[in-house]
Design an enzyme around this catalytic site. Structure first.
Site, short mmCIF file in Angstrom:
data_model
loop_
_atom_site.label_atom_id
_atom_site.label_comp_id
_atom_site.label_asym_id
_atom_site.label_seq_id
_atom_site.Cartn_x
_atom_site.Cartn_y
_atom_site.Cartn_z
N ASP A 14 0.82 -1.20 0.00
CA ASP A 14 0.00 0.00 0.00
C ASP A 14 0.86 1.26 0.00
O ASP A 14 0.55 2.24 -0.69
CB ASP A 14 -0.93 0.01 1.22
N SER A 124 -8.93 -2.50 9.13
CA SER A 124 -8.98 -3.75 8.35
C SER A 124 -10.32 -4.45 8.49
O SER A 124 -10.95 -4.43 9.55
CB SER A 124 -7.87 -4.69 8.82
N GLU A 126 -10.55 -7.47 8.80
CA GLU A 126 -10.35 -8.53 9.79
C GLU A 126 -10.94 -8.17 11.14
O GLU A 126 -11.13 -9.03 11.99
CB GLU A 126 -8.86 -8.85 9.93
N TYR A 148 -4.23 -10.25 15.24
CA TYR A 148 -4.13 -9.14 14.29
C TYR A 148 -5.43 -8.34 14.25
O TYR A 148 -5.44 -7.11 14.35
CB TYR A 148 -3.80 -9.66 12.90
N ASN A 177 -9.84 -6.95 1.86
CA ASN A 177 -8.62 -7.49 1.25
C ASN A 177 -8.31 -6.80 -0.07
O ASN A 177 -9.15 -6.72 -0.95
CB ASN A 177 -8.77 -8.99 1.01
N ARG A 277 -6.43 -21.75 9.83
CA ARG A 277 -6.33 -20.84 10.97
C ARG A 277 -6.92 -21.48 12.23
O ARG A 277 -7.90 -22.23 12.15
CB ARG A 277 -7.09 -19.55 10.69
N PRO A 278 -6.38 -21.15 13.41
CA PRO A 278 -6.99 -21.62 14.67
C PRO A 278 -8.44 -21.16 14.81
O PRO A 278 -9.28 -21.87 15.33
CB PRO A 278 -6.10 -20.96 15.74
#
Length: 322
Positions: A14, A124, A126, A148, A177, A277-278
């Site tokens: 970015d 984000s 996320e 994160y 994303n 991923r967990p």
């Protein structure tokens, strides 16, 4: 007068696209970079002589104060972070220090030295994690599913807090994303496009993947940095979701990439539990209506075009570098 901008994370995907955009608009661009024994300049090789670099680290407030003193910026874009989700489980404390507390350090440096500077925080998608509504918009509650994501929620809310407490022009862009040929190869999009190119060229035999059913809203980073700039040109600071409004599975990503080089992905992809991923984020889909209506922001690059662009770039890089 020439506008001045300070970009943290300028050597990343970015940061490089944003630096190009600002230079094209006549800005004097300063880039904060961490000192490393081997400089990482690949993404900004073509413009590095037009940028003034300042050594600093988001975890070191004194270095950020000096950076703001040197740059005397009109605009500050805080893009630096420990941004790889998988690593955030392995290094959760580092992620918290850089991606969460680091935002506070940057805001403090701006507040102390140049409180009239306009501040952009890279939030984000996320943060939405285990989504409570679809599509996700600015008012959707956060439910992060990784260290994160948790750190980004802190960074987002501390930015709002400084805006409301100190009357700072501070915005957050909740970016879904966004990818490009400059994305690190550890991220799933570049992992896939790089592997497709390498397999096509006979340099790799298989691609090991995790959850192919995960759905993401993928856009082009070059489009998204335009939204960052637009946010800081408004009369009032606010937060905006930046997305495509489309969702695609990881399997679709793989299929397009492999088809583009004439391969059947099913012959090469191996599911490896190591890459699951967990706590998985199953579906991210953004509603960018506010950004389109208030910022006049528009997408230019679609998903399939983006994936093919990345595959072509990886093919060229591999042929050139081996």
């Amino acid at each position: 007068m020439t506008k001045r901008a300070l970009i943290t994370g300028i050597t990343g995907q970015d940061g490089s696209y944003l630096a190009e955009l600002l230079l094209s608009k006549g800005y004097k661009v300063y880039g904060l970079k961490r000192r490393t024994s081997v400089p990482i300049m690949e993404n900004i090789q073509q413009i590095k002589n037009e940028i003034e670099f300042i050594d600093g680290d988001l975890q070191d407030l004194s270095s950020l104060i000096r950076a703001v003193q040197v740059a005397a910026p009109d605009e500050v874009y805080n893009l630096a972070a420990q941004s790889f989700v998988a690593t955030s489980w392995e290094q959760p404390v580092l992620t918290a220090q850089a991606t969460a507390v680091g935002v506070t350090n940057m805001l403090e440096a701006v507040r102390i030295v140049k409180p009239d500077a306009r501040f952009y925080q890279a939030s984000s998608s996320e943060m939405f994690g285990k989504v409570v509504e679809t599509p996700q918009k600015e008012t959707t509650p956060f439910y992060p599913r990784s260290p994160y994501g948790v750190a980004k929620v802190y960074g987002h809310w501390i930015t709002i807090n400084y805006r409301e407490s100190f009357d700072m022009f501070a915005c957050s862009g909740i970016l879904f994303n966004h990818e490009s040929p400059r994305r690190g190869v550890e991220f799933v999009t570049r992992k896939v496009t790089d592997a497709a190119a390498r397999i096509k060229l006979g340099l790799q035999n298989e691609l090991r993947m995790g959850n192919l059913d995960a759905k993401r809203d993928w856009g082009f980073a070059g489009d998204y940095v335009k939204a960052m700039w637009l946010m800081l040109q408004q009369d009032k600071p606010d937060d905006y979701v930046i997305s495509t409004g489309e969702t695609h599975t990881v399997e679709e990503l793989v299929e397009i990439a492999f088809n583009h080089v004439g391969l059947n992905w099913r012959d090469y992809v191996v599911i490896d539990p190591k890459f699951v991923r967990p706590a998985e984020v199953d579906l991210l889909l953004g509603d960018c209506t506010k950004a389109k209506e208030q910022l006049g922001w528009e997408l230019e690059v679609g998903f399939e075009q983006l994936v093919k662009m990345m595959v072509d770039s990886d093919m060229e890089k591999i042929k050139k570098n081996g």
